[in-house]
Write a protein that holds these residues in place. Sequence first.
Motif, PDB file in Angstrom:
ATOM      1  N   TYR A 253      -1.680  -4.047  16.655  1.00  0.00           N
ATOM      2  CA  TYR A 253      -0.547  -3.129  16.457  1.00  0.00           C
ATOM      3  C   TYR A 253       0.258  -2.982  17.740  1.00  0.00           C
ATOM      4  O   TYR A 253       1.477  -3.001  17.729  1.00  0.00           O
ATOM      5  CB  TYR A 253      -1.042  -1.756  15.980  1.00  0.00           C
ATOM      6  CG  TYR A 253       0.075  -0.772  15.796  1.00  0.00           C
ATOM      7  CD1 TYR A 253       0.905  -0.827  14.669  1.00  0.00           C
ATOM      8  CD2 TYR A 253       0.343   0.200  16.747  1.00  0.00           C
ATOM      9  CE1 TYR A 253       1.946   0.070  14.499  1.00  0.00           C
ATOM     10  CE2 TYR A 253       1.386   1.107  16.587  1.00  0.00           C
ATOM     11  CZ  TYR A 253       2.189   1.038  15.458  1.00  0.00           C
ATOM     12  OH  TYR A 253       3.215   1.916  15.299  1.00  0.00           O
ATOM     13  N   TYR A 254      -0.437  -2.844  18.866  1.00  0.00           N
ATOM     14  CA  TYR A 254       0.240  -2.675  20.155  1.00  0.00           C
ATOM     15  C   TYR A 254       0.617  -3.994  20.811  1.00  0.00           C
ATOM     16  O   TYR A 254       1.157  -4.013  21.925  1.00  0.00           O
ATOM     17  CB  TYR A 254      -0.621  -1.834  21.107  1.00  0.00           C
ATOM     18  CG  TYR A 254      -0.635  -0.364  20.743  1.00  0.00           C
ATOM     19  CD1 TYR A 254       0.496   0.435  20.944  1.00  0.00           C
ATOM     20  CD2 TYR A 254      -1.757   0.233  20.193  1.00  0.00           C
ATOM     21  CE1 TYR A 254       0.497   1.775  20.611  1.00  0.00           C
ATOM     22  CE2 TYR A 254      -1.771   1.577  19.865  1.00  0.00           C
ATOM     23  CZ  TYR A 254      -0.651   2.336  20.073  1.00  0.00           C
ATOM     24  OH  TYR A 254      -0.638   3.665  19.739  1.00  0.00           O
TER      25      TYR A 254
ATOM     26  N   TYR B  67       2.084   4.995   8.996  1.00  0.00           N
ATOM     27  CA  TYR B  67       2.350   4.064   7.890  1.00  0.00           C
ATOM     28  C   TYR B  67       2.222   2.619   8.363  1.00  0.00           C
ATOM     29  O   TYR B  67       1.637   1.781   7.681  1.00  0.00           O
ATOM     30  CB  TYR B  67       3.748   4.273   7.307  1.00  0.00           C
ATOM     31  CG  TYR B  67       3.950   5.572   6.568  1.00  0.00           C
ATOM     32  CD1 TYR B  67       3.072   5.992   5.570  1.00  0.00           C
ATOM     33  CD2 TYR B  67       5.042   6.382   6.851  1.00  0.00           C
ATOM     34  CE1 TYR B  67       3.273   7.173   4.879  1.00  0.00           C
ATOM     35  CE2 TYR B  67       5.251   7.574   6.157  1.00  0.00           C
ATOM     36  CZ  TYR B  67       4.358   7.957   5.177  1.00  0.00           C
ATOM     37  OH  TYR B  67       4.557   9.128   4.500  1.00  0.00           O
ATOM     38  N   GLU B  68       2.784   2.329   9.530  1.00  0.00           N
ATOM     39  CA  GLU B  68       2.766   0.957  10.052  1.00  0.00           C
ATOM     40  C   GLU B  68       1.347   0.464  10.320  1.00  0.00           C
ATOM     41  O   GLU B  68       0.992  -0.656   9.948  1.00  0.00           O
ATOM     42  CB  GLU B  68       3.596   0.868  11.339  1.00  0.00           C
ATOM     43  CG  GLU B  68       5.075   1.023  11.128  1.00  0.00           C
ATOM     44  CD  GLU B  68       5.843   1.173  12.442  1.00  0.00           C
ATOM     45  OE1 GLU B  68       7.079   1.205  12.374  1.00  0.00           O
ATOM     46  OE2 GLU B  68       5.219   1.276  13.528  1.00  0.00           O
ATOM     47  N   ILE B  69       0.539   1.300  10.983  1.00  0.00           N
ATOM     48  CA  ILE B  69      -0.807   0.821  11.334  1.00  0.00           C
ATOM     49  C   ILE B  69      -1.704   0.732  10.113  1.00  0.00           C
ATOM     50  O   ILE B  69      -2.530  -0.176  10.008  1.00  0.00           O
ATOM     51  CB  ILE B  69      -1.450   1.640  12.471  1.00  0.00           C
ATOM     52  CG1 ILE B  69      -2.573   0.805  13.111  1.00  0.00           C
ATOM     53  CG2 ILE B  69      -1.961   2.996  11.978  1.00  0.00           C
ATOM     54  CD1 ILE B  69      -2.939   1.177  14.501  1.00  0.00           C
ATOM     55  N   LEU B  70      -1.527   1.630   9.151  1.00  0.00           N
ATOM     56  CA  LEU B  70      -2.321   1.535   7.929  1.00  0.00           C
ATOM     57  C   LEU B  70      -1.936   0.300   7.122  1.00  0.00           C
ATOM     58  O   LEU B  70      -2.803  -0.361   6.539  1.00  0.00           O
ATOM     59  CB  LEU B  70      -2.175   2.805   7.092  1.00  0.00           C
ATOM     60  CG  LEU B  70      -2.864   4.046   7.672  1.00  0.00           C
ATOM     61  CD1 LEU B  70      -2.493   5.288   6.876  1.00  0.00           C
ATOM     62  CD2 LEU B  70      -4.377   3.864   7.735  1.00  0.00           C
TER      63      LEU B  70
ATOM     64  N   MET C 290       0.849  -1.176   0.000  1.00  0.00           N
ATOM     65  CA  MET C 290       0.000   0.000   0.000  1.00  0.00           C
ATOM     66  C   MET C 290       0.886   1.228   0.000  1.00  0.00           C
ATOM     67  O   MET C 290       1.874   1.290   0.728  1.00  0.00           O
ATOM     68  CB  MET C 290      -0.904  -0.003   1.233  1.00  0.00           C
ATOM     69  CG  MET C 290      -1.742   1.253   1.310  1.00  0.00           C
ATOM     70  SD  MET C 290      -2.993   1.267   2.598  1.00  0.00           S
ATOM     71  CE  MET C 290      -2.023   1.202   4.054  1.00  0.00           C
ATOM     72  N   GLN C 291       0.488   2.209  -0.791  1.00  0.00           N
ATOM     73  CA  GLN C 291       1.197   3.481  -0.815  1.00  0.00           C
ATOM     74  C   GLN C 291       0.339   4.531  -0.123  1.00  0.00           C
ATOM     75  O   GLN C 291      -0.867   4.608  -0.365  1.00  0.00           O
ATOM     76  CB  GLN C 291       1.487   3.915  -2.240  1.00  0.00           C
ATOM     77  CG  GLN C 291       2.430   2.998  -2.982  1.00  0.00           C
ATOM     78  CD  GLN C 291       2.650   3.466  -4.413  1.00  0.00           C
ATOM     79  OE1 GLN C 291       2.133   4.462  -4.864  1.00  0.00           O
ATOM     80  NE2 GLN C 291       3.443   2.693  -5.140  1.00  0.00           N
TER      81      GLN C 291
ATOM     82  N   ALA D  63      -6.850   7.148  12.083  1.00  0.00           N
ATOM     83  CA  ALA D  63      -6.351   6.714  10.770  1.00  0.00           C
ATOM     84  C   ALA D  63      -6.991   5.384  10.375  1.00  0.00           C
ATOM     85  O   ALA D  63      -7.435   5.219   9.226  1.00  0.00           O
ATOM     86  CB  ALA D  63      -4.829   6.608  10.788  1.00  0.00           C
ATOM     87  N   VAL D  64      -7.050   4.445  11.303  1.00  0.00           N
ATOM     88  CA  VAL D  64      -7.688   3.151  11.026  1.00  0.00           C
ATOM     89  C   VAL D  64      -9.172   3.360  10.730  1.00  0.00           C
ATOM     90  O   VAL D  64      -9.723   2.781   9.795  1.00  0.00           O
ATOM     91  CB  VAL D  64      -7.485   2.165  12.199  1.00  0.00           C
ATOM     92  CG1 VAL D  64      -8.344   0.914  12.021  1.00  0.00           C
ATOM     93  CG2 VAL D  64      -6.015   1.796  12.332  1.00  0.00           C
TER      94      VAL D  64
END
Length: 157
Positions: free
Chosen positions: A154-155, A21-24, A1-2, A122-123
């Motif tokens: 993520y966490y 960026y990481e979570i998306l 994904m960009q 963001a999520v």
Amino acid sequence: MQVAFFDETNTITPSQEEMLYEILDLAAKKLELPENIELSLVIVSDEKIHQMNRDYRHKDAVTDVISFALDDDESDSELFEFEEIEADIPRLIGDIYISAAQTARQAKEFDQTFEQELLSLAVHGLLHLNGYDHQTDAEAQEMFGLQTSIIEEYYGE
């Protein structure tokens, strides 16, 4: 994904941007989205998100996140003779706008860090870009359940 990232408020640190960026990316994998998708994530002022909310959603108030999904009803494959060419072309799915100031206020209200609230929004925006909504109780349960699951993963919870 960009992800095309823009911080119009100059409030997001490089480490916070990397977390976004990481979570998306994690959320995209969890949603099993194709790797060639592209979206924009824009951090904006209260004034800008208020104007957007008023102009596009007809709600005259500041909000935390707004997503604009691009509907792609026409198949791109009709434009190309070879499938492998299509796979190399990023497919823009939409834009996510987040108010930095509203994020900070909600972080205090929900007794969490700015980063935690930013990642959650963001999520949330990405889920909206992919057809999730929370208009009914059933939709809300599904969407917020998935959002919580992604954040917990993520966490490492």
